[in-house]
Design a protein around this motif. Structure first.
Motif, PDB file in Angstrom:
ATOM      1  N   UNK A 114       0.864  -1.178   0.000  1.00 55.18           N
ATOM      2  CA  UNK A 114       0.000   0.000   0.000  1.00 55.18           C
ATOM      3  C   UNK A 114       0.899   1.225   0.000  1.00 55.18           C
ATOM      4  N   UNK A 115       0.466   2.284  -0.691  1.00 58.19           N
ATOM      5  CA  UNK A 115       1.267   3.493  -0.821  1.00 58.19           C
ATOM      6  C   UNK A 115       0.600   4.642  -0.087  1.00 58.19           C
ATOM      7  N   UNK A 116       1.393   5.364   0.686  1.00 61.84           N
ATOM      8  CA  UNK A 116       0.948   6.608   1.304  1.00 61.84           C
ATOM      9  C   UNK A 116       1.902   7.706   0.860  1.00 61.84           C
ATOM     10  N   UNK A 117       1.361   8.731   0.200  1.00 59.45           N
ATOM     11  CA  UNK A 117       2.158   9.853  -0.271  1.00 59.45           C
ATOM     12  C   UNK A 117       1.896  11.054   0.625  1.00 59.45           C
ATOM     13  N   UNK A 118       2.952  11.638   1.137  1.00 57.42           N
ATOM     14  CA  UNK A 118       2.857  12.876   1.901  1.00 57.42           C
ATOM     15  C   UNK A 118       3.375  13.998   1.016  1.00 57.42           C
ATOM     16  N   UNK A 119       2.522  14.976   0.732  1.00 60.17           N
ATOM     17  CA  UNK A 119       2.946  16.107  -0.085  1.00 60.17           C
ATOM     18  C   UNK A 119       3.291  17.276   0.820  1.00 60.17           C
ATOM     19  N   UNK A 120       4.529  17.755   0.702  1.00 62.45           N
ATOM     20  CA  UNK A 120       5.042  18.810   1.581  1.00 62.45           C
ATOM     21  C   UNK A 120       4.788  20.199   0.996  1.00 62.45           C
ATOM     22  N   UNK A 121       3.506  20.543   0.832  1.00 65.86           N
ATOM     23  CA  UNK A 121       3.110  21.882   0.376  1.00 65.86           C
ATOM     24  C   UNK A 121       3.705  22.213  -0.988  1.00 65.86           C
ATOM     25  N   UNK A 122       3.625  21.264  -1.922  1.00 60.37           N
ATOM     26  CA  UNK A 122       4.125  21.518  -3.273  1.00 60.37           C
ATOM     27  C   UNK A 122       3.305  22.612  -3.933  1.00 60.37           C
ATOM     28  N   UNK A 123       3.970  23.406  -4.763  1.00 60.65           N
ATOM     29  CA  UNK A 123       3.244  24.434  -5.512  1.00 60.65           C
ATOM     30  C   UNK A 123       3.169  24.105  -6.998  1.00 60.65           C
ATOM     31  N   UNK A 124       3.481  22.850  -7.345  1.00 61.21           N
ATOM     32  CA  UNK A 124       3.248  22.418  -8.715  1.00 61.21           C
ATOM     33  C   UNK A 124       1.907  21.690  -8.758  1.00 61.21           C
ATOM     34  N   UNK A 125       1.715  20.810  -9.712  1.00 61.07           N
ATOM     35  CA  UNK A 125       0.425  20.127  -9.851  1.00 61.07           C
ATOM     36  C   UNK A 125       0.430  18.738  -9.224  1.00 61.07           C
ATOM     37  N   UNK A 126       1.272  18.526  -8.206  1.00 58.89           N
ATOM     38  CA  UNK A 126       1.400  17.199  -7.609  1.00 58.89           C
ATOM     39  C   UNK A 126       0.077  16.663  -7.083  1.00 58.89           C
ATOM     40  N   UNK A 127      -0.657  17.483  -6.319  1.00 63.52           N
ATOM     41  CA  UNK A 127      -1.903  17.012  -5.711  1.00 63.52           C
ATOM     42  C   UNK A 127      -2.953  16.695  -6.765  1.00 63.52           C
ATOM     43  N   UNK A 128      -3.082  17.539  -7.770  1.00 64.62           N
ATOM     44  CA  UNK A 128      -4.042  17.266  -8.840  1.00 64.62           C
ATOM     45  C   UNK A 128      -3.678  15.979  -9.567  1.00 64.62           C
ATOM     46  N   UNK A 129      -2.399  15.780  -9.819  1.00 65.30           N
ATOM     47  CA  UNK A 129      -1.957  14.561 -10.480  1.00 65.30           C
ATOM     48  C   UNK A 129      -2.288  13.335  -9.647  1.00 65.30           C
ATOM     49  N   UNK A 130      -2.076  13.406  -8.341  1.00 64.37           N
ATOM     50  CA  UNK A 130      -2.376  12.271  -7.470  1.00 64.37           C
ATOM     51  C   UNK A 130      -3.868  11.975  -7.445  1.00 64.37           C
ATOM     52  N   UNK A 131      -4.680  13.023  -7.347  1.00 64.25           N
ATOM     53  CA  UNK A 131      -6.134  12.816  -7.309  1.00 64.25           C
ATOM     54  C   UNK A 131      -6.643  12.190  -8.604  1.00 64.25           C
TER      55      UNK A 131
END
Length: 358
Positions: free
Chosen positions: A53-70
């Protein structure tokens, strides 16, 4: 060090402990969306029946990381931090979500059998997870293990197998003797370059880009030390685990690819973090037993080497920006000159037509 972070997004599903996971994969991301995408794709293609299982912690990225993950990897658990809490604290957040809390629980069966720290700028071949899990299953005294780590050009990432940076080892490294004599067991003990790349052998530490840990070893020694913001946390964790009686091994029979420093290569703060980590590690593990004069020499060495390195980095950064700024100014002047010439030609043409009509 107290770390204050506010989680602004997290999937609310449970890590699925009803069927015990083989591998709890923890990835901390900071502005590396494209590389993270490649990493997660390689993880999804793993073979060998490893339950993970994968858990990704995003450290307040200002690129499109969160949108890509969703949009592209909705099956993975995501924790999005409002601020950049650092590598250690970010990993600890994910480890706690998997059930690792740094204190003996008395019931290891609810935990994944292994925890894996995996960098977002890595590519994992399909058989690596299965090979590493099998390797640690065969050696129950191994608390930490890592594979061979290659750079994109095929060269070995020397950090994937290391000795602890004792005062003596650090002296050889900081004075350049380890580079002059790369095959010397004494002078280059830190990177162990005298050993074959495909060997399998005990080491002091592997690299945090792929650091696989037995659940019992994590529970016995605690989580990562949040005092290490970006560097040194893997060495510190390996030392604490090894001091607790567990073994640390390098498995050169399987490998991953690591871009390395994708999120920090252009950051002067990252260089400061590097030397701060060097000092924290020395302070925690060696300073108490170091003679006074040697301690002062080590302190001066860290300060001088760090100061020169940071100064050199800032000089290159400023010089590069200066050249870029000058090039932009020249381009702007050329563009303005071209526009003025065009306007003058147009005006001359208008004047000429008006003269012809007159």
């Amino acid at each position: 060090m107290e770390v204050v972070a506010q989680v602004i997004e997290t999937n609310q599903d449970e890590p699925g402990v009803s069927s015990r996971l083989d591998l709890a994969i923890v990835i901390v991301n900071y502005n590396t969306a494209d590389l993270l995408r490649q990493c997660l794709r390689s993880v999804s293609e793993c073979r060998g029946g490893v339950r993970h299982r994968v858990c990704v912690v995003d450290n307040a990225s200002n690129d499109n990381s969160l949108d890509m993950l969703r949009n592209e990897f909705p099956e993975n658990h995501v924790i999005a931090c409002r601020t950049n809490v650092g590598f250690s604290a970010g990993n600890n957040m994910a480890l706690r979500w998997f059930g690792f809390d740094g204190a003996p629980s008395g019931d290891d069966n609810v935990l994944p059998r292994y925890a894996l720290l995996l960098n977002p700028d890595t590519i994992v071949p399909p058989d690596t997870f299965a090979a590493m899990v099998a390797f640690m299953d065969e050696h129950p005294r191994i608390g930490v293990a890592g594979p061979r780590v290659r750079r994109p050009d095929g060269s070995l990432d020397l950090a994937c197998r290391r000795s602890f940076p004792t005062p003596q080892t650090s002296f050889y490294r900081m004075t350049g003797l380890s580079r002059l004599f790369p095959k010397s067991r004494r002078l280059n003990a830190y990177n162990l370059a005298y050993l074959p790349e495909d060997a399998v052998h005990p080491v002091d530490s592997v690299v945090g880009a792929y650091m696989q840990l037995r659940a019992e070893a994590v529970e016995a020694t605690g989580l990562l030390d949040d005092a290490f913001f970006m560097y040194g946390e893997d060495l510190d964790w390996a030392k604490r685990i090894k001091d607790a009686g567990w073994e640390v091994w390098y498995n050169g029979q399987t490998e991953i690819t690591h871009v390395k420093e994708a999120a920090s290569s252009q950051s002067s703060k990252a260089r400061i973090d590097f030397y701060e980590a060097m000092w924290i590690f020395y302070l925690k593990h060696y300073r108490q037993d170091t003679p006074w004069l040697l301690d002062k020499l080590i302190t001066a060495g860290i300060v001088l080497k760090g100061g020169l390195d940071i100064t050199r980095h800032l000089w290159r950064f400023c010089r590069g920006n200066s050249v870029q700024h000058s090039a932009t100014q020249i381009a702007d002047r050329r563009e303005n000159s071209t526009q003025n010439d065009t306007q003058n030609d147009t005006q001359n043409d208008v004047n000429s037509r008006a003269s012809d009509k007159a």
